[in-house]
Design a protein around this motif. Structure first.
Motif, PDB file in Angstrom:
ATOM      1  N   PHE A 193      -3.617  -1.821  -9.399  1.00 19.51           N
ATOM      2  CA  PHE A 193      -3.154  -1.126  -8.203  1.00 19.51           C
ATOM      3  C   PHE A 193      -3.342   0.375  -8.395  1.00 19.51           C
ATOM      4  N   PRO A 194      -4.545   0.876  -8.020  1.00 19.34           N
ATOM      5  CA  PRO A 194      -4.817   2.299  -8.227  1.00 19.34           C
ATOM      6  C   PRO A 194      -3.793   3.168  -7.497  1.00 19.34           C
ATOM      7  N   LEU A 195      -3.740   4.427  -7.895  1.00 19.74           N
ATOM      8  CA  LEU A 195      -2.712   5.336  -7.390  1.00 19.74           C
ATOM      9  C   LEU A 195      -2.682   5.366  -5.853  1.00 19.74           C
ATOM     10  N   TRP A 196      -3.854   5.381  -5.216  1.00 17.94           N
ATOM     11  CA  TRP A 196      -3.854   5.510  -3.751  1.00 17.94           C
ATOM     12  C   TRP A 196      -3.191   4.303  -3.098  1.00 17.94           C
ATOM     13  N   ILE A 197      -3.299   3.146  -3.713  1.00 23.71           N
ATOM     14  CA  ILE A 197      -2.631   1.963  -3.146  1.00 23.71           C
ATOM     15  C   ILE A 197      -1.124   2.072  -3.332  1.00 23.71           C
ATOM     16  N   ARG A 198      -0.716   2.496  -4.522  1.00 18.86           N
ATOM     17  CA  ARG A 198       0.727   2.634  -4.767  1.00 18.86           C
ATOM     18  C   ARG A 198       1.315   3.711  -3.856  1.00 18.86           C
ATOM     19  N   ALA A 199       0.589   4.828  -3.694  1.00 18.75           N
ATOM     20  CA  ALA A 199       1.100   5.938  -2.878  1.00 18.75           C
ATOM     21  C   ALA A 199       1.211   5.515  -1.405  1.00 18.75           C
ATOM     22  N   THR A 200       0.145   4.897  -0.866  1.00 13.23           N
ATOM     23  CA  THR A 200       0.202   4.519   0.552  1.00 13.23           C
ATOM     24  C   THR A 200       1.297   3.466   0.772  1.00 13.23           C
ATOM     25  N   HIS A 201       1.544   2.619  -0.234  1.00 11.60           N
ATOM     26  CA  HIS A 201       2.605   1.629  -0.103  1.00 11.60           C
ATOM     27  C   HIS A 201       3.955   2.290   0.101  1.00 11.60           C
ATOM     28  N   TRP A 202       4.281   3.256  -0.740  1.00  5.55           N
ATOM     29  CA  TRP A 202       5.610   3.875  -0.641  1.00  5.55           C
ATOM     30  C   TRP A 202       5.723   4.803   0.565  1.00  5.55           C
ATOM     31  N   ILE A 203       4.611   5.448   0.938  1.00  6.21           N
ATOM     32  CA  ILE A 203       4.632   6.282   2.157  1.00  6.21           C
ATOM     33  C   ILE A 203       4.867   5.383   3.370  1.00  6.21           C
ATOM     34  N   ASN A 204       4.244   4.207   3.336  1.00  5.92           N
ATOM     35  CA  ASN A 204       4.444   3.246   4.414  1.00  5.92           C
ATOM     36  C   ASN A 204       5.919   2.852   4.527  1.00  5.92           C
ATOM     37  N   VAL A 205       6.545   2.624   3.383  1.00  2.60           N
ATOM     38  CA  VAL A 205       7.971   2.256   3.386  1.00  2.60           C
ATOM     39  C   VAL A 205       8.772   3.338   4.103  1.00  2.60           C
ATOM     40  N   LEU A 206       8.517   4.595   3.746  1.00  5.54           N
ATOM     41  CA  LEU A 206       9.264   5.705   4.337  1.00  5.54           C
ATOM     42  C   LEU A 206       9.112   5.717   5.866  1.00  5.54           C
ATOM     43  N   PHE A 207       7.855   5.622   6.338  1.00 11.12           N
ATOM     44  CA  PHE A 207       7.635   5.806   7.776  1.00 11.12           C
ATOM     45  C   PHE A 207       7.967   4.567   8.589  1.00 11.12           C
ATOM     46  N   ILE A 208       7.770   3.375   8.029  1.00  9.28           N
ATOM     47  CA  ILE A 208       8.158   2.186   8.791  1.00  9.28           C
ATOM     48  C   ILE A 208       9.679   2.198   8.984  1.00  9.28           C
ATOM     49  N   GLY A 209      10.380   2.720   7.996  1.00  3.06           N
ATOM     50  CA  GLY A 209      11.837   2.832   8.121  1.00  3.06           C
ATOM     51  C   GLY A 209      12.220   3.803   9.234  1.00  3.06           C
ATOM     52  N   PHE A 210      11.555   4.964   9.262  1.00  4.02           N
ATOM     53  CA  PHE A 210      11.796   5.929  10.347  1.00  4.02           C
ATOM     54  C   PHE A 210      11.515   5.283  11.697  1.00  4.02           C
TER      55      PHE A 210
END
Ligand code: MTE
Ligand code: MO
Length: 491
Positions: free
Chosen positions: A8-25
């Protein structure tokens, strides 16, 4: 099978957690927006009693002594962004977040294809279905498929993720877009895909519920199947065995996200004006562009007209208005003034004598309800041509006989270029009869790419001005000044 240094390269891990933040918003702000009109329908008439789901106990009779603004409910900040009765701030959070959520999602999907890793998600064989079924049975009996089934996901997991990314997310985006008055007026096929505007709203809500179910199941499965390994994957990108550190970091990230929701909601509830100032600029250029470029072309049939059309705003209470009304509006005038070559004062008969324009259209209140009606009147352009705005005139300011919540005349503004739009009219008729008092007699604005609050009822005057920022609160209208909505509201 992938044999990468990191699964799971960094860009996949980063987009995953950014997604968590914004889907929550998005979910939180979506719940806030729903609270402004807590009823869901499969028809566009929005008549209380015909909803399929409601989150209010209030009983309302069509035609009773209520207006739709009184339907808004308080939503707890535990669920909503920012919480309480805050449609305007909720909208700002929703639209701000959707920009980043879509950008982040696109980055992820483009990344998958650019790096050739798309087959992590996209099934390449029909055999995934029997395999996924087999996994489902395994999980349903509280067992776990062997690690060898994960490439890096097991078939059931892969199918679910595929469905969320390539079906559920686009469905949410489309059903969201279909609720924009400008989109539905200029692309009527879009809400039609969902059986209408309220259908799109209901599907948008159900899609959100599906996302919530996914998030809960996803979280449970991460914990249930190889938790240590999953934590390593999500944090380090590869199983390195330091599960405790991975767990610590994962807890920190989630705590930070929850803290962001809490702190930003708290701040936003106390500072609604600043919420608009900070979040508004992200979406404002798009709102202006859409307002200028959307050409409304809604044409409903007579048999689609709503049996009852909801109302917002109580009629003027002044003696002046009562006198005009009791005199059959013979003494009423529409004053057109400001930066024009020929200031004018029109009687109702003069307006009725001009070329008439009729439209059967769907009305969209910012709260979420709709209604279909036929409106008859004169194109705004007729007024522009008769009065000849001066070169410096960039906005039209519409003022009402009725007072807004700050006890000053209700007003709204439009860019002068919008006068040329089809279905932007001054209406004196509704459903073939003189405009009823509650709907704005004797004359009201219809601006069919905008939400309802722009359409000033009980019109008194139109002033051409250089800028709305120098008027009253500077927001461009009563609702902008008092509630902090945007001046251009095509969504
Ligand atoms: N003068 C005035 N115009 C107004 C309002 C108002 O409160 N005062 N409410 C607006 C809002 S929020 C909506 S949704 C529409 C509702 O129009 P209707 O009552 O004819 O359905 O009118 C708009 N025009
Ligand atoms: Mo409204």
């Amino acid at each position: 099978m992938h044999h990468l240094a990191s699964e799971f390269p960094l860009w996949i891990r980063a987009t995953h957690w950014i997604n968590v933040l914004f889907i929550g918003f998005l979910i939180r702000a979506g719940i806030q927006i729903l609270g402004a009109y807590p009823r869901l329908y499969w028809n566009d008439h929005s008549i209380p009693g015909t909803e399929w789901l409601k989150f209010t106990r209030r009983k309302l009779q069509p035609g009773g002594d209520w207006t739709s603004i009184e339907q808004e409910i308080y939503v707890t900040p535990w669920l909503a962004q920012p919480g309480a009765e805050n449609l305007s701030a909720g909208r700002h959070w929703h639209f701000f977040s959707v920009v980043f959520w879509i950008a982040n999602g696109l980055a992820y999907v483009i990344g998958l294809f650019v790096t050739g890793e798309w087959d992590r998600l996209v099934p390449t064989s029909w055999s995934i279905f029997p395999h996924a079924w087999h996994d489902l049975i395994t999980y349903a009996t509280f067992q776990t498929p062997p690690l060898s089934e994960f490439h890096p996901f097991d078939p059931l997991q892969q199918l679910t993720y595929f469905a969320v990314v390539f079906l559920l997310a686009p469905l949410l985006i489309l059903s969201g877009l279909a609720q924009s008055p400008a989109m539905e007026a200029s692309q009527p096929w879009l809400p039609a895909l969902f059986g209408g505007r309220q259908g799109a709203r209901s599907i948008h809500f159900l899609g959100m519920c599906a996302f919530v179910v996914f998030i809960l199941m996803h979280g449970a499965m991460v914990a249930h199947t190889y938790l240590g390994r999953n934590l390593d994957d999500m944090i380090f990108g590869t199983p390195n065995g330091n599960h405790t550190l991975a767990l610590g970091i994962a807890i920190l990230i989630n705590a930070a996200i929850v803290f962001i929701y809490w702190a930003s909601s708290r701040w936003s509830r106390a500072h609604v004006r600043e919420t608009k100032a900070v979040l508004g600029p992200v979406i404002r250029p798009l709102l202006r562009w859409l307002t200028l470029h959307a050409n409304p072309r809604m044409h409903f049939r007579h048999d689609q007209i709503s049996p009852y059309h909801a109302i917002n705003g109580y009629p003027p209470t002044s003696d002046e208005y009562a006198r005009l009304r009791d005199g059959g509006f013979r003494d009423w005038r529409l004053e057109v003034c400001g930066l024009v070559e020929h200031p004018r004062s029109f009687t109702l008969d003069q307006i009725r004598g001009m070329d008439k324009s009729e439209q059967i259209v769907r009305h969209n209140c910012i709260q979420g309800w709709t209604g279909i009606a036929e409106w008859g009147g004169i194109p705004l352009q007729t007024v522009v041509e008769m009065c000849q705005p001066l070169p410096g005139a960039r906005y039209m300011v519409f003022r009402s006989y009725q007072d807004d919540a700050s006890n000053q005349p209700y007003y709204e503004s439009l860019d002068v270029r919008l006068a040329q739009k089809p279905q932007f009219i001054l209406a004196y008729e509704m459903n073939g009869k003189p405009l009823p008092e509650r709907h704005g007699a004797p004359l009201r604005l219809r601006a069919e790419t905008q939400v309802g609050f722009k359409m000033v009822k009980w019109l008194r005057s139109i002033e051409f001005v250089e800028d709305f920022r120098t008027i009253r609160g500077g927001g461009g209208g009563s609702r902008e000044d008092i509630t902090y909505y945007e001046q251009a509201v095509p969504i």
